[in-house]
Design a protein around this motif. Structure first.
Motif, PDB file in Angstrom:
ATOM      1  N   LEU A 182      77.583  61.183  38.161  1.00 19.10           N
ATOM      2  CA  LEU A 182      76.680  61.997  38.436  1.00 19.10           C
ATOM      3  C   LEU A 182      75.883  62.639  37.610  1.00 19.10           C
ATOM      4  N   ARG A 183      75.940  62.103  36.402  1.00 14.66           N
ATOM      5  CA  ARG A 183      75.208  62.919  35.108  1.00 14.66           C
ATOM      6  C   ARG A 183      73.635  62.722  35.352  1.00 14.66           C
ATOM      7  N   GLY A 184      73.337  61.732  35.993  1.00 17.49           N
ATOM      8  CA  GLY A 184      71.900  61.799  36.402  1.00 17.49           C
ATOM      9  C   GLY A 184      71.024  63.015  37.062  1.00 17.49           C
ATOM     10  N   HIS A 185      71.871  63.727  38.059  1.00 15.82           N
ATOM     11  CA  HIS A 185      71.380  64.859  38.548  1.00 15.82           C
ATOM     12  C   HIS A 185      71.101  66.155  37.895  1.00 15.82           C
ATOM     13  N   GLU A 186      72.209  66.593  37.211  1.00 17.23           N
ATOM     14  CA  GLU A 186      72.265  67.782  36.740  1.00 17.23           C
ATOM     15  C   GLU A 186      72.866  67.597  35.207  1.00 17.23           C
ATOM     16  N   ALA A 187      72.052  67.468  34.164  1.00 15.86           N
ATOM     17  CA  ALA A 187      72.449  66.939  32.969  1.00 15.86           C
ATOM     18  C   ALA A 187      73.604  68.037  32.310  1.00 15.86           C
ATOM     19  N   GLU A 188      73.666  69.389  33.188  1.00 18.75           N
ATOM     20  CA  GLU A 188      74.628  70.490  32.396  1.00 18.75           C
ATOM     21  C   GLU A 188      75.955  70.211  33.281  1.00 18.75           C
ATOM     22  N   LEU A 189      76.220  69.138  34.123  1.00 18.02           N
ATOM     23  CA  LEU A 189      77.498  69.089  34.779  1.00 18.02           C
ATOM     24  C   LEU A 189      78.629  68.816  33.788  1.00 18.02           C
ATOM     25  N   TYR A 190      79.606  69.562  33.866  1.00 20.26           N
ATOM     26  CA  TYR A 190      80.837  69.570  33.052  1.00 20.26           C
ATOM     27  C   TYR A 190      82.014  69.408  34.053  1.00 20.26           C
ATOM     28  N   THR A 191      83.235  68.974  33.396  1.00 18.53           N
ATOM     29  CA  THR A 191      84.473  68.743  34.304  1.00 18.53           C
ATOM     30  C   THR A 191      84.618  69.856  35.173  1.00 18.53           C
ATOM     31  N   ARG A 192      84.552  71.185  34.882  1.00 17.36           N
ATOM     32  CA  ARG A 192      84.900  72.033  35.603  1.00 17.36           C
ATOM     33  C   ARG A 192      83.842  72.012  37.186  1.00 17.36           C
ATOM     34  N   ALA A 193      82.876  71.656  36.724  1.00 20.63           N
ATOM     35  CA  ALA A 193      81.733  71.602  37.878  1.00 20.63           C
ATOM     36  C   ALA A 193      82.126  70.582  38.817  1.00 20.63           C
ATOM     37  N   VAL A 194      82.857  69.608  38.401  1.00 21.51           N
ATOM     38  CA  VAL A 194      83.243  68.358  39.463  1.00 21.51           C
ATOM     39  C   VAL A 194      84.127  69.129  40.423  1.00 21.51           C
TER      40      VAL A 194
END
Length: 230
Positions: A182-194
């Motif tokens: 998913l990194r392509g969408h929101e460069a700020e995604l982190y594991t908690r966000a999953v």
């Protein structure tokens, strides 16, 4: 992927296309070059391309405007080339719907790796792009989801997460797998966000109980697939 993937490079550097085409051919890909955005758009509209590579610095319009123009009519995978270190640009590019980006100068091998990733994401969908499960239909082409026959509104991140799980039902994806995808969408995604995306998605799919959590392992689609006719 039966046929050789066709790539369109939109870059005004005429010296780049030929050597790059010769290089990607070794990996079973075919590359053509358009030197102007208007020409690039025309050729993409004519169809037959599997991915586009855009330079940010272009005549006529910049790569971001071009990315937006392509996205408004197609969900073809897009990789953007930016001058090194323009982090701002990277985030902007991803927000506009680019799938990945590569700073220039780049190693051709790295570009090939990124392309293989974005092409694999498209993956071999069912013949009509529809993945059917009990109570759920995921359409990879139109990016729509039907829950017990009713359309569900998903964000692009939620949809991509569901599609990832739906392409390999029962397979457990770790948070890291999901993040990388998913990194392509929101460069700020982190594991908690999953976890947050998963819980939002779960709510939207109720009462269909689609996603199971495996303690400490990750997530999997818990539905049985149905045949293409159904």
């Amino acid at each position: 992927m039966g046929a050789m993937p066709r790539l369109l490079l939109i870059d005004d550097d005429r010296g780049l296309g030929e050597p790059l085409a010769a290089y990607v051919e070794r990996f079973g890909m075919q590359l053509e070059q358009a030197t102007r955005p208007s020409e690039g758009l025309e050729r993409l509209r004519a169809g037959g391309f599997d991915a586009a590579i855009l330079d940010v610095m272009l005549p006529e319009m910049d790569g971001f405007a071009l990315c937006r123009a392509i996205r408004s009519e197609s969900d073809i995978p897009i990789v953007m080339l930016t001058a090194r270190g323009e982090v701002m640009d990277r985030v902007v590019g991803l927000e506009l719907g680019a799938d990945d980006y590569l700073p220039k100068p780049f190693e051709p091998r790295e570009l090939v790796a990124r392309l293989q990733t974005v092409l694999r994401r498209r993956g071999p969908a069912a013949s009509d792009g529809r993945l059917r499960f009990e109570g759920l239909v995921v359409d990879a082409v139109t990016r729509t989801v039907l829950r017990q026959g009713d359309p569900v509104e998903l964000t692009s991140t939620e949809f991509d997460l569901l599609l990832l799980l739906a392409r390999e039902p029962g397979k457990v994806f770790s948070r890291d797998d999901i993040l990388n995808h998913l990194r392509g969408h929101e460069a700020e995604l982190y594991t908690r966000a999953v976890d947050i995306v998963v819980s939002r998605l779960r709510k939207k799919l109720e009462p269909v109980d689609a996603i199971k959590t495996l303690r400490n392992a990750g997530y999997a689609l818990a539905l049985r697939a149905q045949g293409a006719h159904g």
